[in-house]
Design a protein around this motif. Structure first.
Motif, PDB file in Angstrom:
ATOM      1  N   MET A   1      14.509  30.302   6.055  1.00  0.00           N
ATOM      2  CA  MET A   1      14.520  29.786   7.424  1.00  0.00           C
ATOM      3  C   MET A   1      14.691  28.267   7.421  1.00  0.00           C
ATOM      4  N   ASN A   2      15.456  27.801   8.359  1.00  0.00           N
ATOM      5  CA  ASN A   2      15.708  26.369   8.453  1.00  0.00           C
ATOM      6  C   ASN A   2      14.557  25.646   9.156  1.00  0.00           C
ATOM      7  N   ILE A   3      14.399  24.373   8.880  1.00  0.00           N
ATOM      8  CA  ILE A   3      13.361  23.595   9.563  1.00  0.00           C
ATOM      9  C   ILE A   3      13.625  23.620  11.070  1.00  0.00           C
ATOM     10  N   GLY A   4      12.627  24.018  11.844  1.00  0.00           N
ATOM     11  CA  GLY A   4      12.736  23.987  13.301  1.00  0.00           C
ATOM     12  C   GLY A   4      13.273  25.268  13.916  1.00  0.00           C
ATOM     13  N   GLU A   5      13.582  26.268  13.079  1.00  0.00           N
ATOM     14  CA  GLU A   5      14.062  27.539  13.642  1.00  0.00           C
ATOM     15  C   GLU A   5      12.934  28.265  14.374  1.00  0.00           C
ATOM     16  N   ASN A   6      11.717  28.055  13.880  1.00  0.00           N
ATOM     17  CA  ASN A   6      10.544  28.648  14.536  1.00  0.00           C
ATOM     18  C   ASN A   6       9.615  27.519  14.971  1.00  0.00           C
ATOM     19  N   VAL A   7       9.571  27.267  16.288  1.00  0.00           N
ATOM     20  CA  VAL A   7       8.687  26.212  16.810  1.00  0.00           C
ATOM     21  C   VAL A   7       7.569  26.880  17.602  1.00  0.00           C
ATOM     22  N   ILE A   8       6.323  26.649  17.136  1.00  0.00           N
ATOM     23  CA  ILE A   8       5.168  27.211  17.848  1.00  0.00           C
ATOM     24  C   ILE A   8       4.596  26.097  18.725  1.00  0.00           C
ATOM     25  N   GLU A   9       4.710  26.278  20.022  1.00  0.00           N
ATOM     26  CA  GLU A   9       4.257  25.237  20.954  1.00  0.00           C
ATOM     27  C   GLU A   9       2.873  25.577  21.463  1.00  0.00           C
ATOM     28  N   LEU A  10       1.930  24.644  21.300  1.00  0.00           N
ATOM     29  CA  LEU A  10       0.558  24.879  21.746  1.00  0.00           C
ATOM     30  C   LEU A  10       0.162  23.761  22.706  1.00  0.00           C
ATOM     31  N   ASP A  11      -0.738  24.078  23.614  1.00  0.00           N
ATOM     32  CA  ASP A  11      -1.122  23.037  24.571  1.00  0.00           C
ATOM     33  C   ASP A  11      -2.126  22.072  23.936  1.00  0.00           C
ATOM     34  N   VAL A  12      -3.302  22.609  23.532  1.00  0.00           N
ATOM     35  CA  VAL A  12      -4.338  21.747  22.962  1.00  0.00           C
ATOM     36  C   VAL A  12      -4.764  22.289  21.602  1.00  0.00           C
ATOM     37  N   VAL A  13      -4.779  21.421  20.596  1.00  0.00           N
ATOM     38  CA  VAL A  13      -5.313  21.791  19.271  1.00  0.00           C
ATOM     39  C   VAL A  13      -6.175  20.627  18.781  1.00  0.00           C
ATOM     40  N   GLU A  14      -6.998  20.903  17.772  1.00  0.00           N
ATOM     41  CA  GLU A  14      -7.713  19.784  17.140  1.00  0.00           C
ATOM     42  C   GLU A  14      -6.694  18.866  16.486  1.00  0.00           C
ATOM     43  N   SER A  15      -5.898  19.488  15.605  1.00  0.00           N
ATOM     44  CA  SER A  15      -4.889  18.745  14.849  1.00  0.00           C
ATOM     45  C   SER A  15      -3.803  19.743  14.465  1.00  0.00           C
ATOM     46  N   THR A  16      -2.555  19.367  14.661  1.00  0.00           N
ATOM     47  CA  THR A  16      -1.475  20.297  14.289  1.00  0.00           C
ATOM     48  C   THR A  16      -1.484  20.550  12.778  1.00  0.00           C
ATOM     49  N   ASN A  17      -1.888  19.541  11.987  1.00  0.00           N
ATOM     50  CA  ASN A  17      -1.985  19.767  10.534  1.00  0.00           C
ATOM     51  C   ASN A  17      -3.028  20.844  10.231  1.00  0.00           C
ATOM     52  N   LYS A  18      -4.129  20.820  10.975  1.00  0.00           N
ATOM     53  CA  LYS A  18      -5.186  21.806  10.740  1.00  0.00           C
ATOM     54  C   LYS A  18      -4.672  23.200  11.126  1.00  0.00           C
ATOM     55  N   THR A  19      -3.999  23.304  12.271  1.00  0.00           N
ATOM     56  CA  THR A  19      -3.444  24.609  12.688  1.00  0.00           C
ATOM     57  C   THR A  19      -2.445  25.112  11.647  1.00  0.00           C
ATOM     58  N   ALA A  20      -1.613  24.207  11.139  1.00  0.00           N
ATOM     59  CA  ALA A  20      -0.620  24.603  10.127  1.00  0.00           C
ATOM     60  C   ALA A  20      -1.327  25.117   8.867  1.00  0.00           C
ATOM     61  N   ALA A  21      -2.415  24.454   8.474  1.00  0.00           N
ATOM     62  CA  ALA A  21      -3.161  24.887   7.276  1.00  0.00           C
ATOM     63  C   ALA A  21      -3.761  26.264   7.498  1.00  0.00           C
ATOM     64  N   GLU A  22      -4.241  26.517   8.721  1.00  0.00           N
ATOM     65  CA  GLU A  22      -4.813  27.840   9.015  1.00  0.00           C
ATOM     66  C   GLU A  22      -3.733  28.919   8.916  1.00  0.00           C
ATOM     67  N   LEU A  23      -2.560  28.630   9.465  1.00  0.00           N
ATOM     68  CA  LEU A  23      -1.463  29.609   9.376  1.00  0.00           C
ATOM     69  C   LEU A  23      -1.089  29.874   7.925  1.00  0.00           C
ATOM     70  N   LEU A  24      -1.025  28.795   7.150  1.00  0.00           N
ATOM     71  CA  LEU A  24      -0.677  28.951   5.727  1.00  0.00           C
ATOM     72  C   LEU A  24      -1.711  29.810   5.014  1.00  0.00           C
ATOM     73  N   SER A  25      -2.989  29.573   5.322  1.00  0.00           N
ATOM     74  CA  SER A  25      -4.037  30.312   4.609  1.00  0.00           C
ATOM     75  C   SER A  25      -3.997  31.800   4.982  1.00  0.00           C
ATOM     76  N   LEU A  26      -3.450  32.116   6.151  1.00  0.00           N
ATOM     77  CA  LEU A  26      -3.321  33.521   6.545  1.00  0.00           C
ATOM     78  C   LEU A  26      -1.975  34.101   6.105  1.00  0.00           C
ATOM     79  N   SER A  27      -1.220  33.297   5.336  1.00  0.00           N
ATOM     80  CA  SER A  27       0.134  33.675   4.896  1.00  0.00           C
ATOM     81  C   SER A  27       1.032  34.003   6.086  1.00  0.00           C
ATOM     82  N   LYS A  28       0.803  33.291   7.200  1.00  0.00           N
ATOM     83  CA  LYS A  28       1.583  33.588   8.409  1.00  0.00           C
ATOM     84  C   LYS A  28       2.618  32.510   8.688  1.00  0.00           C
TER      85      LYS A  28
END
Ligand code: BTN
Length: 246
Positions: free
Chosen positions: A1-28
């Protein structure tokens, strides 16, 4: 997949880096996934600092990359390619020269327009995944004086469309990522040419003492190569060296 092919848009998060780490840890998370937030309640900056994003005004995003067989000692190459991509996109909106203050702040003169926070997951001698956090000041106008910050709006005088900036940034990331995979030396050359204060004497803090030094380049580990008064050249990491605050 190319960079930016899947953009997950969220309204409020603590930190996008933290959300990304959570997704990675779930292999998602697949390579290239972007987490974009309208607001961060605990945006993370470098060296444990807080990063503020103007709600509805600026860009805060994290990009997940799974680089092929990247050795730990080569990871500064990733930092270079990201800094160049962010610099390219800022340059698309600003007439003045946009430069990279080592290691990866994006500046016009002394004013910072964007910051980058890359968090890597290391397995043995390889980088398994990297979360590339980017904060880009688009339309914010009010910055604390001591931050010496600016935005695309302040530099260009225009109200800038955040979506247009995002599109240009993602395109620049795709272009620089391909360059880095195919021609890493080209990235090295471009990064060196874009270095802020390159070949100019600057006040820097080395081991807690202010010294006048001249940045020349970075070495392969990402340490800054500087010339001392008298001609001696040495390389220092962020643990020992930084630009003096003004
Ligand atoms: C810096 O201090 O210069 C780095 C700032 C990085 C901020 C971005 S905003 C999106 C991503 N999520 C975070 O929590 N931090 C980065």
């Amino acid at each position: 997949m190319n960079i930016g092919e899947n953009v997950i848009e969220l309204d409020v998060v603590e930190s996008t880096n933290k959300t990304a780490a959570e997704l990675l840890s779930l292999s998602k998370a697949m390579h290239g996934t972007v987490i974009l937030a309208n607001m961060q309640t605990q945006g993370r900056g470098q060296r444990g600092r807080v990063w503020h994003t103007g709600v509805g005004l600026d860009l805060a995003l994290s990009v997940i990359v799974l680089p092929p067989a990247l050795r730990v000692e080569e990871q500064f190459g990733l930092s270079k390619m990201v800094a160049l991509a962010v610099r390219d996109s800022v340059q698309a909106f600003v007439r003045q020269d946009v430069r990279i203050k080592w290691p990866n702040d994006i500046l016009v003169e002394r004013r910072k327009l964007a910051g980058i926070l890359i968090e890597c997951e290391l397995v043995a001698d390889r980088v398994r995944s990297a979360i590339i956090g980017i904060g880009l000041n688009v339309n914010s106008c009010d910055f604390e004086a001591q931050l010496v910050a600016s935005s695309l709006h302040l530099e260009s005088g225009l109200n800038v469309d955040r979506k247009a900036v995002l599109d240009i940034l993602l395109e620049a990331l795709r272009t620089r990522y391909s360059q880095w995979i195919g021609d890493p030396n080209g990235v090295d050359v471009d990064y060196t040419a874009a270095l802020w204060s390159k070949d100019r004497w600057a006040d820097m803090v080395l081991d807690g003492v202010v010294e006048n030094l001249r940045p020349i380049d970075v070495d392969r580990w990402g340490r800054l190569l500087v010339e001392h008064l008298g001609g001696r050249v040495a390389a220092y990491g962020l643990d020992r060296l930084r630009f003096a605050p003004r």
